[in-house]
Design a protein around this motif. Sequence first.
Motif, PDB file in Angstrom:
ATOM      1  N   GLN A 163      39.018 -21.694  46.092  1.00  0.00           N
ATOM      2  CA  GLN A 163      38.363 -21.174  44.892  1.00  0.00           C
ATOM      3  C   GLN A 163      37.598 -22.266  44.159  1.00  0.00           C
ATOM      4  O   GLN A 163      36.471 -22.039  43.702  1.00  0.00           O
ATOM      5  CB  GLN A 163      39.405 -20.552  43.953  1.00  0.00           C
ATOM      6  CG  GLN A 163      39.914 -19.197  44.403  1.00  0.00           C
ATOM      7  CD  GLN A 163      40.854 -18.573  43.387  1.00  0.00           C
ATOM      8  OE1 GLN A 163      41.564 -19.282  42.671  1.00  0.00           O
ATOM      9  NE2 GLN A 163      40.865 -17.259  43.323  1.00  0.00           N
ATOM     10  N   ARG A 164      38.193 -23.445  44.042  1.00  0.00           N
ATOM     11  CA  ARG A 164      37.510 -24.552  43.368  1.00  0.00           C
ATOM     12  C   ARG A 164      36.240 -24.955  44.115  1.00  0.00           C
ATOM     13  O   ARG A 164      35.256 -25.405  43.520  1.00  0.00           O
ATOM     14  CB  ARG A 164      38.450 -25.755  43.223  1.00  0.00           C
ATOM     15  CG  ARG A 164      39.525 -25.578  42.158  1.00  0.00           C
ATOM     16  CD  ARG A 164      40.259 -26.866  41.899  1.00  0.00           C
ATOM     17  NE  ARG A 164      41.132 -27.242  42.996  1.00  0.00           N
ATOM     18  CZ  ARG A 164      42.391 -26.846  43.131  1.00  0.00           C
ATOM     19  NH1 ARG A 164      42.933 -26.050  42.211  1.00  0.00           N
ATOM     20  NH2 ARG A 164      43.119 -27.243  44.156  1.00  0.00           N
ATOM     21  N   MET A 165      36.259 -24.767  45.439  1.00  0.00           N
ATOM     22  CA  MET A 165      35.083 -25.066  46.267  1.00  0.00           C
ATOM     23  C   MET A 165      34.075 -23.916  46.251  1.00  0.00           C
ATOM     24  O   MET A 165      33.037 -23.987  46.900  1.00  0.00           O
ATOM     25  CB  MET A 165      35.529 -25.346  47.708  1.00  0.00           C
ATOM     26  CG  MET A 165      36.370 -26.598  47.869  1.00  0.00           C
ATOM     27  SD  MET A 165      37.197 -26.652  49.497  1.00  0.00           S
ATOM     28  CE  MET A 165      35.775 -26.635  50.597  1.00  0.00           C
ATOM     29  N   ARG A 166      34.420 -22.859  45.519  1.00  0.00           N
ATOM     30  CA  ARG A 166      33.565 -21.672  45.395  1.00  0.00           C
ATOM     31  C   ARG A 166      33.333 -20.983  46.731  1.00  0.00           C
ATOM     32  O   ARG A 166      32.226 -20.505  47.024  1.00  0.00           O
ATOM     33  CB  ARG A 166      32.237 -22.042  44.734  1.00  0.00           C
ATOM     34  CG  ARG A 166      32.418 -22.572  43.315  1.00  0.00           C
ATOM     35  CD  ARG A 166      31.099 -22.808  42.625  1.00  0.00           C
ATOM     36  NE  ARG A 166      31.310 -23.211  41.238  1.00  0.00           N
ATOM     37  CZ  ARG A 166      30.337 -23.451  40.368  1.00  0.00           C
ATOM     38  NH1 ARG A 166      29.067 -23.326  40.749  1.00  0.00           N
ATOM     39  NH2 ARG A 166      30.605 -23.805  39.127  1.00  0.00           N
ATOM     40  N   VAL A 167      34.367 -20.947  47.553  1.00  0.00           N
ATOM     41  CA  VAL A 167      34.316 -20.229  48.820  1.00  0.00           C
ATOM     42  C   VAL A 167      34.693 -18.769  48.576  1.00  0.00           C
ATOM     43  O   VAL A 167      35.799 -18.493  48.109  1.00  0.00           O
ATOM     44  CB  VAL A 167      35.291 -20.844  49.852  1.00  0.00           C
ATOM     45  CG1 VAL A 167      35.289 -20.025  51.138  1.00  0.00           C
ATOM     46  CG2 VAL A 167      34.933 -22.293  50.118  1.00  0.00           C
TER      47      VAL A 167
END
Length: 348
Positions: free
Chosen positions: A148-152
Amino acid sequence: MTADKSRQVQRNVTLVDIARLLDISPMTVSRALNSHPSVSDETRRKVLRKAKELNYRPNLSARSLVTRKSGVIGLVVPDISHSFYAEVTLGIQRIIEEKGYALILSSSHRDVKTEIREIDAMMSGQVEGLIVASTLPEDSCDYFANLQRMRVPFVLIDRYFRRLSCSRLTTDDFEVGRIATEHLVSLGHRNIVHLCGKGTSVGRLREEGYRHALEAHGLRAENAWIVPGNFQIEDSRQAVRLLFHLDTRPTAIFGASDYSAFGALAECRELGLQVPRDVSVIGAGDIEGSSNPCAFLTTVRWEREALGREAARLLLDRIAGPVGTRPATIIFPPALVVRQSTGPPRNA
């Protein structure tokens, strides 16, 4: 066709090949294949005709470097041979193919390290999003929190993590356990074993449903009769083998999955017990129902292909939508499917 042109057909055809044969620029070919308004209808028809003639296939890797879009979705499930996941996969494919996407499918074999390795490999291959039925324990969400932090963009199916807010699609697993146990109690059973699945939300909620149904009828959930089947045939066989050496034998078995129930059926037969005369068995998932015209196992069923279709739609929406789109939860209601593996206890 000349020898040079024949060699062009035999190897992977490129935009440059088509451009050279039509005496136009590779940029014009690219625009024609993508229906760019700057290209005339006549040129577009020539390019499409030549591309079809040469069996041209787009180079997804090259396209992804330019557009940042690979046109590929990754799917990771615990077991690709499982008919449940086969139907889910079918639903996913039907939606994403309509939108021009391809699917990469991988099995984690119910192994956490394999699951993470497969997802990492898909990420390095630039998939645009992920659909995952995770094997990770439901309280171990750090890996997916990092995604999520990597915006995947990703969607969870069949299970979820308690401490992670993300899009997910499941059945009502508490209700699965309650329905299955309620069915056995309604037949007159009081000594009911549960072959549970530890670690995941699926196992926890189905066990909670089992306990709730017993307590609703004034029955006690004996800890000795809640034993790990781990959604596996062999583990469930071993558990049943030990249970039938107890002084008080169970009259019914609820497997947290159909695989657990199949293990129970196999071991009961090995022990010389008749199902359902000597012991009733119920599962969850309806594996037989999709492929066996003479299905035997009583089970709890919910929509699988529809789950796959909705998972694909949800993921594509997240890929297309703005970052930070609010997570969605879709729950598919379960229903009892009564067959030949359950009946009243002998002393009834």
